[in-house]
Motif scaffolding. Structure first.
Motif, mmCIF file in Angstrom:
data_model
loop_
_atom_site.group_PDB
_atom_site.id
_atom_site.type_symbol
_atom_site.label_atom_id
_atom_site.label_comp_id
_atom_site.label_asym_id
_atom_site.label_seq_id
_atom_site.Cartn_x
_atom_site.Cartn_y
_atom_site.Cartn_z
ATOM 1 N N LEU A 245 -79.360 -10.957 -60.142
ATOM 2 C CA LEU A 245 -79.147 -11.854 -59.009
ATOM 3 C C LEU A 245 -77.992 -11.436 -58.109
ATOM 4 C CD1 LEU A 245 -79.670 -15.215 -60.928
ATOM 5 C CD2 LEU A 245 -81.272 -14.087 -59.375
ATOM 6 N N VAL A 246 -77.024 -10.721 -58.681
ATOM 7 C CA VAL A 246 -75.817 -10.408 -57.920
ATOM 8 C C VAL A 246 -75.774 -8.915 -57.589
ATOM 9 C CG1 VAL A 246 -73.289 -10.454 -57.944
ATOM 10 C CG2 VAL A 246 -74.596 -12.277 -59.072
ATOM 11 N N VAL A 247 -75.583 -8.579 -56.330
ATOM 12 C CA VAL A 247 -75.493 -7.179 -55.914
ATOM 13 C C VAL A 247 -74.190 -6.578 -56.425
ATOM 14 C CG1 VAL A 247 -75.250 -5.635 -53.920
ATOM 15 C CG2 VAL A 247 -76.900 -7.512 -53.853
ATOM 16 N N ASN A 248 -74.296 -5.398 -57.015
ATOM 17 C CA ASN A 248 -73.112 -4.716 -57.534
ATOM 18 C C ASN A 248 -72.483 -3.862 -56.432
ATOM 19 O OD1 ASN A 248 -71.758 -2.245 -58.760
ATOM 20 N ND2 ASN A 248 -71.982 -3.566 -60.551
ATOM 21 N N ARG A 249 -71.247 -4.189 -56.088
ATOM 22 C CA ARG A 249 -70.580 -3.507 -54.967
ATOM 23 C C ARG A 249 -70.410 -2.013 -55.248
ATOM 24 N NH1 ARG A 249 -64.940 -5.561 -52.384
ATOM 25 N NH2 ARG A 249 -66.251 -6.864 -51.111
ATOM 26 N N GLN A 250 -70.034 -1.686 -56.474
ATOM 27 C CA GLN A 250 -69.797 -0.281 -56.827
ATOM 28 C C GLN A 250 -71.093 0.531 -56.705
ATOM 29 O OE1 GLN A 250 -69.303 0.346 -60.930
ATOM 30 N NE2 GLN A 250 -68.610 2.448 -60.728
ATOM 31 N N HIS A 251 -72.189 -0.068 -57.188
ATOM 32 C CA HIS A 251 -73.475 0.629 -57.123
ATOM 33 C C HIS A 251 -73.900 0.812 -55.664
ATOM 34 C CE1 HIS A 251 -77.364 2.029 -58.343
ATOM 35 N NE2 HIS A 251 -77.972 1.066 -57.676
ATOM 36 N N LEU A 252 -73.697 -0.218 -54.875
ATOM 37 C CA LEU A 252 -74.060 -0.149 -53.454
ATOM 38 C C LEU A 252 -73.249 0.940 -52.752
ATOM 39 C CD1 LEU A 252 -75.813 -1.440 -51.251
ATOM 40 C CD2 LEU A 252 -73.981 -3.084 -50.845
ATOM 41 N N ALA A 253 -71.972 1.042 -53.111
ATOM 42 C CA ALA A 253 -71.116 2.077 -52.514
ATOM 43 C C ALA A 253 -71.623 3.470 -52.891
ATOM 44 C CB ALA A 253 -69.677 1.885 -52.978
ATOM 45 N N ALA A 254 -72.071 3.614 -54.144
ATOM 46 C CA ALA A 254 -72.588 4.921 -54.581
ATOM 47 C C ALA A 254 -73.869 5.269 -53.824
ATOM 48 C CB ALA A 254 -72.854 4.895 -56.090
ATOM 49 N N VAL A 255 -74.702 4.257 -53.587
ATOM 50 C CA VAL A 255 -75.981 4.494 -52.912
ATOM 51 C C VAL A 255 -75.754 4.815 -51.431
ATOM 52 C CG1 VAL A 255 -78.122 3.366 -52.157
ATOM 53 C CG2 VAL A 255 -77.344 3.118 -54.517
ATOM 54 N N THR A 256 -74.841 4.054 -50.791
ATOM 55 C CA THR A 256 -74.634 4.245 -49.352
ATOM 56 C C THR A 256 -73.650 5.369 -49.056
ATOM 57 O OG1 THR A 256 -72.856 2.608 -49.349
ATOM 58 C CG2 THR A 256 -75.072 1.795 -48.857
ATOM 59 N N GLY A 257 -72.839 5.710 -50.041
ATOM 60 C CA GLY A 257 -71.884 6.804 -49.853
ATOM 61 C C GLY A 257 -70.621 6.397 -49.108
ATOM 62 N N HIS A 258 -70.373 5.102 -48.992
ATOM 63 C CA HIS A 258 -69.121 4.674 -48.366
ATOM 64 C C HIS A 258 -68.638 3.361 -48.984
ATOM 65 C CE1 HIS A 258 -72.298 2.792 -45.714
ATOM 66 N NE2 HIS A 258 -71.587 1.742 -46.056
ATOM 67 N N HIS A 259 -67.377 3.032 -48.667
ATOM 68 C CA HIS A 259 -66.807 1.785 -49.165
ATOM 69 C C HIS A 259 -67.593 0.607 -48.579
ATOM 70 C CE1 HIS A 259 -63.897 -1.239 -50.335
ATOM 71 N NE2 HIS A 259 -63.902 -1.664 -49.087
ATOM 72 N N VAL A 260 -67.883 -0.366 -49.442
ATOM 73 C CA VAL A 260 -68.675 -1.506 -48.990
ATOM 74 C C VAL A 260 -67.756 -2.697 -48.746
ATOM 75 C CG1 VAL A 260 -70.481 -3.128 -49.650
ATOM 76 C CG2 VAL A 260 -70.721 -0.703 -50.217
ATOM 77 N N GLY A 261 -67.727 -3.172 -47.496
ATOM 78 C CA GLY A 261 -66.907 -4.334 -47.149
ATOM 79 C C GLY A 261 -67.639 -5.627 -47.470
ATOM 80 N N LEU A 262 -66.912 -6.722 -47.285
ATOM 81 C CA LEU A 262 -67.466 -8.030 -47.643
ATOM 82 C C LEU A 262 -68.723 -8.365 -46.828
ATOM 83 C CD1 LEU A 262 -67.106 -10.559 -49.363
ATOM 84 C CD2 LEU A 262 -65.672 -11.516 -47.544
ATOM 85 N N GLN A 263 -68.675 -8.014 -45.538
ATOM 86 C CA GLN A 263 -69.814 -8.322 -44.667
ATOM 87 C C GLN A 263 -71.075 -7.584 -45.136
ATOM 88 O OE1 GLN A 263 -68.896 -7.545 -40.581
ATOM 89 N NE2 GLN A 263 -70.700 -8.622 -39.811
#
Lengths: 291, 77
Positions: A245-263
């Motif tokens: 249910l909850v998106v993992n910020r670290q995983h998202l950063a690895a997938v997108t290749g950049h730091h993921v902000g709150l927005q």
């Protein structure tokens, strides 16, 4: 020196250095590791292919020490065990010089207890040189089992005919028999059955749904349901539910290749919820259409 | 492709003589292109070889630095 043209290290050399580096750290931390895939594979087991990362299976008893050694040597974690794959078997590390390293705490498909499975594989190990540094690799038979299970995991994306031919379909009957015996010893029948087209024979087993979701994907909800079924115990099941249910910020950063902000995180979370809702509506419609 | 344990790390020697040296403790790859490869292998030969390879570790690191200064070895970025 700065005027000299840049030199690229050939991939085949870089991968050997990657394995050597992984072994160097294992030796320093006094942790047993088995090298898998790429230059760790016996000649003739699968077509020559340049691997893009290094894979090691780590003795579960030494896993913490090995991860600490990696961190101390400048390796950065890209994905964790929890976020790496539906099986939760590997964490990916990256080093600016040595490249990518997949650290496996077990091999997906082998359902024998990870510590026991490691001992079984270790007992039959063989030595291999990686850029002159000696490491350990599984026996030829175990490499075949490991690669067959890897093929099963890649089933949905299509499997190279040569891989299937060399690893299984053209093996002499006696070798097939030994492979199946080893598969049984490692409790790897469910994953292996994907290769044989016999997965349905394992309907009702704990990991059946997970293998079905991986080999024949039918949507994210099915995959998360399958992970929930495959998880052992209430804590593991609750963790799966939370991660679904909850998106993992670290995983998202690895997938997108950049730091993921709150927005961006909020947007991703919203996309996950709406996608799940859409999939559930679609499933409900399909069910309604069948009734 | 042949491999070597050198005083300063491990190395892979390609068929054209180029030597790639992995300095595992510092996390560096150095390369000696073409004919420079043989010079580097001689200079940094393993501890079983005569000459600088049998020198104390600190001296070997000094030899490595000199090989870089002289242009036989180049850092790979």
């Amino acid at each position: 020196m700065s005027d000299l043209p840049a030199i690229d290290v050939p991939q085949r050399v870089a991968r050997r250095f990657g394995h050597a580096s992984a072994q160097f750290l294992a030796d320093q931390a006094a942790v047993r590791v088995l090298h898998l895939k790429g230059p760790a594979v016996d000649p003739g087991l699968r077509p020559d292919r340049i691997s893009t990362d290094v894979d090691v299976l780590v003795d579960p008893a030494g896993l913490s020490a090995y991860l600490a050694a990696l961190q101390a040597a400048g390796w950065h974690r890209e994905t964790s065990f929890a976020t790496g794959s539906p099986f939760g078997h590997a964490a990916t590390y990256r080093h600016p010089v040595w490249g990518y390293l997949d650290v496996h705490r077990f091999w997906p498909g082998i359902e024998l207890d990870p510590a026991d499975a490691f001992e079984v594989l270790w007992a039959d190990r063989q030595s291999r040189n990686f850029a002159a540094l000696t490491g350990q690799v599984p026996s030829r038979l175990d490499q075949r089992v490991v690669l067959c299970l890897n093929l099963a995991r890649s089933w949905a994306g299509g499997v190279a005919p040569d891989d299937l031919r060399l690893l299984w379909s053209e093996l002499p009957p006696d070798t097939r028999r030994r492979v199946r015996q080893r598969v049984a010893q490692l409790h790897a029948e469910v994953g292996f059955s994907v290769l044989l087209g016999e997965l349905e024979a394992h309907r009702g087993e704990r990991t059946y749904r997970l293998w079905r979701a991986v080999a024949y994907p039918s949507g994210r909800i099915d995959e998360w349901q399958a992970r929930w079924y495959a998880a052992r115990g209430p804590v593991a099941k609750a963790t799966i539910l939370a991660r679904a249910l909850v998106v993992n910020r670290q995983h998202l950063a690895a997938v997108t290749g950049h730091h993921v902000g709150l927005q961006e995180l909020t947007a991703a979370q919203w996309r996950r919820i709406t996608a799940a809702a859409a999939e559930m509506r679609s499933r409900a419609r399909r069910r309604g259409g069948r009734s | 492709m042949s491999t070597h344990v050198l005083a300063a790390g491990v190395a892979v020697e390609e068929s054209d003589g180029t030597v790639y040296l992995a300095h595992l403790t510092t996390g560096q790859i150095l390369v000696a292109p073409g004919a420079a490869g043989a010079i580097v292998l001689d200079a940094l030969g393993g501890p079983t070889m005569p000459g600088p390879g049998a020198a104390p570790a600190a001296d070997r690191e000094h030899i490595l630095d000199r090989l870089v200064e002289l242009g036989y070895l180049r850092s790979v970025s």
